[in-house]
Design a protein around this motif. Structure first.
Motif, short mmCIF file in Angstrom:
data_model
loop_
_atom_site.label_atom_id
_atom_site.label_comp_id
_atom_site.label_asym_id
_atom_site.label_seq_id
_atom_site.Cartn_x
_atom_site.Cartn_y
_atom_site.Cartn_z
N ASP A 67 29.01 68.20 68.49
CA ASP A 67 28.08 66.94 67.89
C ASP A 67 26.81 66.94 68.49
OD1 ASP A 67 30.15 66.26 65.99
OD2 ASP A 67 31.13 65.13 67.37
N ASP A 68 26.38 67.92 69.20
CA ASP A 68 24.98 67.69 69.67
C ASP A 68 25.07 66.73 70.99
OD1 ASP A 68 23.63 69.67 68.31
OD2 ASP A 68 23.23 68.24 66.95
N GLU A 69 26.05 66.25 71.42
CA GLU A 69 26.09 65.49 72.71
C GLU A 69 25.83 66.37 73.76
OE1 GLU A 69 26.33 62.44 73.62
OE2 GLU A 69 26.71 61.28 71.54
N PRO A 70 24.98 66.30 74.62
CA PRO A 70 24.44 66.79 75.71
C PRO A 70 25.61 66.88 76.92
CG PRO A 70 23.34 64.95 76.12
CD PRO A 70 24.05 65.03 74.79
N LEU A 71 25.75 68.26 77.59
CA LEU A 71 26.72 68.40 78.63
C LEU A 71 25.93 67.80 79.78
CD1 LEU A 71 28.10 71.83 77.71
CD2 LEU A 71 29.07 69.81 76.88
N ILE A 72 26.44 66.87 80.33
CA ILE A 72 25.57 66.26 81.33
C ILE A 72 26.76 65.80 82.63
CG2 ILE A 72 24.50 64.25 82.23
CD1 ILE A 72 23.75 63.35 79.59
N ALA A 73 26.48 66.58 83.95
CA ALA A 73 27.27 66.34 85.03
C ALA A 73 27.48 64.76 85.18
CB ALA A 73 26.66 66.95 86.22
N ALA A 74 28.45 64.37 85.56
CA ALA A 74 28.84 62.94 85.91
C ALA A 74 28.03 62.28 86.93
CB ALA A 74 30.22 62.92 86.54
N HIS A 75 27.52 62.88 87.95
CA HIS A 75 26.55 62.15 88.88
C HIS A 75 24.96 62.03 88.04
CE1 HIS A 75 24.63 66.32 89.25
NE2 HIS A 75 23.77 65.71 90.02
N LEU A 76 24.56 62.88 87.34
CA LEU A 76 23.54 62.86 86.72
C LEU A 76 23.49 61.77 85.62
CD1 LEU A 76 20.60 63.75 86.04
CD2 LEU A 76 21.31 65.44 84.54
N LYS A 77 24.60 61.54 84.94
CA LYS A 77 24.88 60.39 83.93
C LYS A 77 24.72 59.13 84.64
CE LYS A 77 25.70 59.09 79.54
NZ LYS A 77 24.57 59.15 78.78
N ARG A 78 25.43 59.11 85.76
CA ARG A 78 25.38 57.63 86.52
C ARG A 78 23.69 57.55 87.07
NH1 ARG A 78 29.97 59.78 88.91
NH2 ARG A 78 28.82 60.54 90.70
N LEU A 79 23.02 58.51 87.54
CA LEU A 79 21.80 58.15 87.83
C LEU A 79 20.73 58.05 86.92
CD1 LEU A 79 21.43 61.08 90.57
CD2 LEU A 79 21.30 58.59 90.95
N ARG A 80 20.89 58.78 85.67
CA ARG A 80 19.98 58.54 84.45
C ARG A 80 20.84 58.23 83.16
NH1 ARG A 80 17.60 58.23 88.34
NH2 ARG A 80 15.56 59.86 88.90
N PRO A 81 21.36 56.92 82.91
CA PRO A 81 22.21 56.85 81.87
C PRO A 81 21.48 56.66 80.42
CG PRO A 81 21.62 54.77 82.93
CD PRO A 81 21.28 56.02 84.11
N PHE A 82 20.10 56.91 80.66
CA PHE A 82 19.21 56.74 79.64
C PHE A 82 19.07 58.21 78.65
CE2 PHE A 82 16.45 57.36 82.88
CZ PHE A 82 15.70 58.73 82.66
N LEU A 83 19.69 59.20 79.39
CA LEU A 83 19.54 60.66 78.77
C LEU A 83 20.48 60.47 77.57
CD1 LEU A 83 19.45 62.77 81.86
CD2 LEU A 83 17.57 62.26 80.29
N THR A 84 20.30 61.14 76.30
CA THR A 84 20.85 60.96 75.28
C THR A 84 20.64 62.28 74.54
OG1 THR A 84 21.34 59.75 73.30
CG2 THR A 84 19.09 60.03 73.94
N LYS A 85 21.30 62.58 73.24
CA LYS A 85 21.23 63.53 72.32
C LYS A 85 19.76 64.09 72.28
CE LYS A 85 25.07 62.84 69.15
NZ LYS A 85 25.44 62.57 67.80
N GLY A 86 19.49 65.43 72.24
CA GLY A 86 17.93 66.03 72.09
C GLY A 86 17.25 66.15 73.55
N ASP A 87 17.70 65.26 74.50
CA ASP A 87 16.95 65.29 75.74
C ASP A 87 17.20 66.75 76.35
OD1 ASP A 87 15.87 63.02 75.10
OD2 ASP A 87 17.37 61.80 76.44
N PHE A 88 16.14 67.44 76.71
CA PHE A 88 16.18 68.60 77.56
C PHE A 88 16.84 69.73 76.64
CE2 PHE A 88 15.39 65.40 80.76
CZ PHE A 88 14.33 65.74 81.22
N ALA A 89 16.97 69.46 75.49
CA ALA A 89 17.55 70.65 74.68
C ALA A 89 16.55 71.80 74.26
CB ALA A 89 17.98 69.97 73.24
N PRO A 90 17.42 72.82 74.46
CA PRO A 90 16.44 74.20 74.33
C PRO A 90 15.91 74.18 72.93
CG PRO A 90 18.54 74.59 75.15
CD PRO A 90 18.56 73.61 74.89
N GLY A 91 14.48 74.46 72.90
CA GLY A 91 13.82 74.53 71.67
C GLY A 91 12.81 73.23 71.24
N ALA A 92 13.54 72.16 72.11
CA ALA A 92 12.88 70.84 71.53
C ALA A 92 11.50 70.62 72.29
CB ALA A 92 14.00 69.67 72.01
#
Length: 200
Positions: A67-92
């Protein structure tokens, strides 16, 4: 150094980190020291590529999962909770190298701090006969430091750009430059340009 055997490697100088409309810009997570990097590095890119060297851009990547949910490491998700679908996605747009430095000769998608971890970077450097790597980008204490140390482990000579990398806090940047002094040469972007032009 021989320009033809030298590559400039920038870490994470992407729209999602630097552009006002990128993921970090929208979240207010910017720093003047970071946004100042591309125009400072651009003259070195031009000098090196004009002299026969290569430019490699390593770009942080969040792999889209189900569902295009990014695979985010747990530590990064805690540090940067604002990251969401489409962020840092190849081709974007956000994943792309900033306009001031585009295009790169080679683009490396990286999923962790080091540009060597599970990427094709080492293959490209060996295939191109690169023996010297000039490194800049963000952040000094994260992706930059990890990449410089991994290059050292691979017996690749590195030059770290003291004013071509940055962190969110100046004291962290300075402390990291000091700690890396035992494994890399450290010089300014202007000094690196002079080195390239003197060797051309």
């Amino acid at each position: 150094m021989t320009p033809a055997k030298t590559a400039l490697l920038t870490i994470d100088l992407q729209n999602d980190f630097l552009h006002p409309e990128g993921a970090y810009g929208r979240a207010g997570q910017t720093a003047e020291a970071i946004t100042a990097l591309p125009p400072r590095i651009a003259p070195l890119k031009r000098a090196l590529t004009d002299a026969g060297g290569a430019y490699v851009s390593a770009q942080f990547t969040l792999v889209p999962g189900r569902d295009d949910e990014p695979l985010i490491a747990a530590h990064l998700k805690r540090l940067r909770p604002f990251l969401t679908k489409g962020d840092f996605a190849p081709g974007a747009f956000g994943h792309a190298l900033v306009e001031e430095l585009a295009p790169a000769d080679f683009t490396i998608e990286k999923v962790a701090y080091s540009a060597f971890y599970q990427t094709r970077l080492e293959y490209i450097l060996r295939a191109m006969g690169i023996d010297t790597l000039i490194v800049g980008g963000i952040v000094t204490n994260g992706g930059v430091a990890s990449t410089v140390r991994d290059a050292h482990l691979r017996d690749i000579h590195t030059i770290l750009l003291s004013d071509g990398c940055a962190a969110f806090k100046e004291e962290v940047h300075e402390a990291t430059l000091t700690s890396l002094g035992s494994v890399t040469e450290v010089m300014t972007c202007a000094e690196a340009v002079a080195l390239v032009e003197g060797a051309s």
